[in-house]
Structure formats: structure tokens, C-alpha cells
Design an enzyme around this catalytic site. Structure first.
Site: not given
Ligand code: NAI
Length: 237
Positions: A140, A153
Site C-alpha cells: 500500500s 495498518y
Molecule cells: P477487499 O476488502 O475487497 O478484499 C480483501 C480480500 O482479503 C477479500 O478477498 C477478503 O476475503 C480477503 N481476506 C480478508 N481477511 C482474510 C483472512 N483472514 N483470510 C483470508 N482472506 C482474507 O479489499 P481490497 O481493497 O481488494 O484489498 C486487497 C489488498 O489491497 C489488501 O491487502 C489491502 O490492504 C490492499 N490495499 C487496498 C487499498 C484500497 O484502497 N482498497 C489500498 C492499498 C492497498
């Protein structure tokens, strides 16, 4: 560029957001996918849309290392190889310096840092055998600078950047190339209602996925160590 046809990629948290878009982009380039999700049913739609012959669905529960090992073993049994790992799954919990409960700290550390490390450890022999293994850790911009109070975070994502560089060093001689992907706000469930920035002004996860597909297609001689992607103007990043 490397042809991704039949290359095998593991993607954690592939059921929605950035992970799902990465799955779509890699599938469109002919890759075989092993999608790690907590609930297999959450990928029913993707499975139906894309057809099943190049898609394996495994259970990935970040806190449960036995699920990591079983998923990696099943992937190798099904496809015979692993060429790439997208460590995407992550969480954001509201933890500030003044309000830091230990359970939340432990959870964010387990999901955002320990689990990606363990996935790399398990996949590394296969990535090395590939000769052109690829790891993309979804870190991130919060792993590059600190702009808000969410200390847990921020700490976790700085750690993911460190993990990326550590893996880059370890895997380099056997062709493993590692990228820390550092987006700012992305239009996903994670940011819904969590910031003053309008959803329309955030990065589209599909655009990030195109970048990921390009990064993993680059030859061993064009390694992208970190990729910073912003939806707004910030000094230097
Ligand atoms: P999201 O919340 O839509 O997706 C997160 C994913 O991680 C989901 O598929 C969820 O089921 C999975 N997950 C969460 N906890 C889990 C666990 N205990 N075991 C297995 N799977 C688990 O959010 P997004 O945005 O798609 O996030 C994906 C990555 O991108 C994350 O690492 C987040 O930190 C990173 N990120 C997101 C940003 C944003 O603005 N949305 C910005 C920078 C990084």
C-alpha cells in the site's frame, strides 16, 4: 515479455476487489489460476463466467497455516507447477496509537504480514523451479509514508514492503522477481465509506490488475521492485 499461457498463479483473497480483478486479468492472458478464498462459494460467479479448466479454487484462511499448505499442495497436484504468487488478501482495522488493543494488532499482523510470509515460504521452491517465478505483494502507499492515524495498518504495510525486498534478495539468483505494489485509495469494499475521497476519484482495481499482469509478464531482466500508484497528488509519491 513472457507469455503467460498455462503459467500457474496463486492469488489470495481472490473473491472480490483487487484480487478478483487480478484473477480476471491473468485469466484473460491464458494463465492457470489457483484462487485462495475463505469461502469457496464466494467464487461461484467467477467460476461460471470463466469456465473451470484453468481455475482451481482452494481454501485460504490467512490465520490458518494448515490451509496454506493444503492449498499449495493441491495446486501442485492439479497443475504440476507454480509460477507466481499474488499475496493480495489483507484487512484494515481501526487501531490508533492511543487506542491499540492487542487482539486487533495480532489479527492485522497475522493476516497482512505473517500469512504472506508463510505463503512465500511454501511457494518459493516451486517459484525457483519455474526459473521465472513472480511474487506480487499487495502492500500500500501506507507502506511508504504515514498520512493517517491507523498505526497498525501502516506498520503492517511497511512490513510487507520489507518482506518483498527480503524475498527479492533470496529468490533473485533462481529467477524469482518480486514486486511490492503500493496503491493509495482503490475503489473496493475496503474503502467504502472509509474516506472523504469519492469512489469515482479512486483507482479502479481493474487498472491495478492490468499493471500486475504486465509486471509478471516482464522478463527476469526487467524487475519492478516497487510500484507506487496514486489516485491523487502527493509530494513525491
Ligand atoms: P477487499 O476488502 O475487497 O478484499 C480483501 C480480500 O482479503 C477479500 O478477498 C477478503 O476475503 C480477503 N481476506 C480478508 N481477511 C482474510 C483472512 N483472514 N483470510 C483470508 N482472506 C482474507 O479489499 P481490497 O481493497 O481488494 O484489498 C486487497 C489488498 O489491497 C489488501 O491487502 C489491502 O490492504 C490492499 N490495499 C487496498 C487499498 C484500497 O484502497 N482498497 C489500498 C492499498 C492497498
Amino acid at each position: 515479455m513472457i507469455d503467460l499461457t498455462d503459467k500457474v498463479f496463486l492469488i489470495t483473497g481472490a473473491n472480490r476487489g483487487i484480487g478478483l480483478r487480478c484473477a480476471e486479468a491473468l485469466h484473460a492472458r491464458g494463465a492457470r489460476l489457483s484462487l485462495g478464498v475463505r469461502d469457496r462459494k464466494s467464487l461461484d460467479g467467477f467460476h461460471d463466467r470463466q469456465g473451470s479448466d484453468r481455475i482451481h479454487i482452494g481454501q485460504y484462511i490467512a490465520e490458518d497455516w494448515a490451509s496454506h499448505a493444503a492449498w499449495v499442495d493441491d495446486t501442485v497436484a492439479r497443475f504440476g507447477r507454480i509460477d507466481g504468487l499474488i499475496n493480495n488478501a489483507g484487512i484494515s482495522l481501526d487501531v490508533t496509537l492511543r487506542n491499540a488493543d492487542e487482539a486487533s494488532l495480532d489479527r492485522i499482523w497475522a493476516v497482512n504480514c505473517k500469512a504472506p510470509l508463510n505463503m512465500i515460504r511454501l511457494a518459493l521452491p516451486h517459484l525457483e523451479a519455474s526459473g521465472a517465478g513472480r511474487v506480487v505483494n499487495v502492500a500500500s502507499m501506507s507502506g511508504k509514508r504515514v498520512r493517517n492515524d491507523n498505526v497498525a495498518y501502516n506498520m503492517s504495510k511497511f512490513a510487507v514492503v520489507a518482506l518483498s525486498h527480503a524475498t527479492r534478495r533470496i529468490g533473485w539468483d533462481k529467477g524469482v522477481r518480486v514486486t511490492a505494489l503500493c496503491p493509495s485509495f482503490v475503489r473496493t469494499d475496503m474503502t467504502q465509506g472509509a474516506t472523504k475521497i469519492a469512489a469515482a476519484d479512486m483507482t479502479d482495481p481493474a487498472d491495478l490488475a492490468e499493471l500486475v499482469a504486465t509486471i509478471v509478464s516482464l522478463p527476469n531482466t526487467a524487475s519492478v521492485a516497487e510500484l507506487l500508484v496514486n489516485c491523487r497528488l502527493e509530494d513525491m509519491v
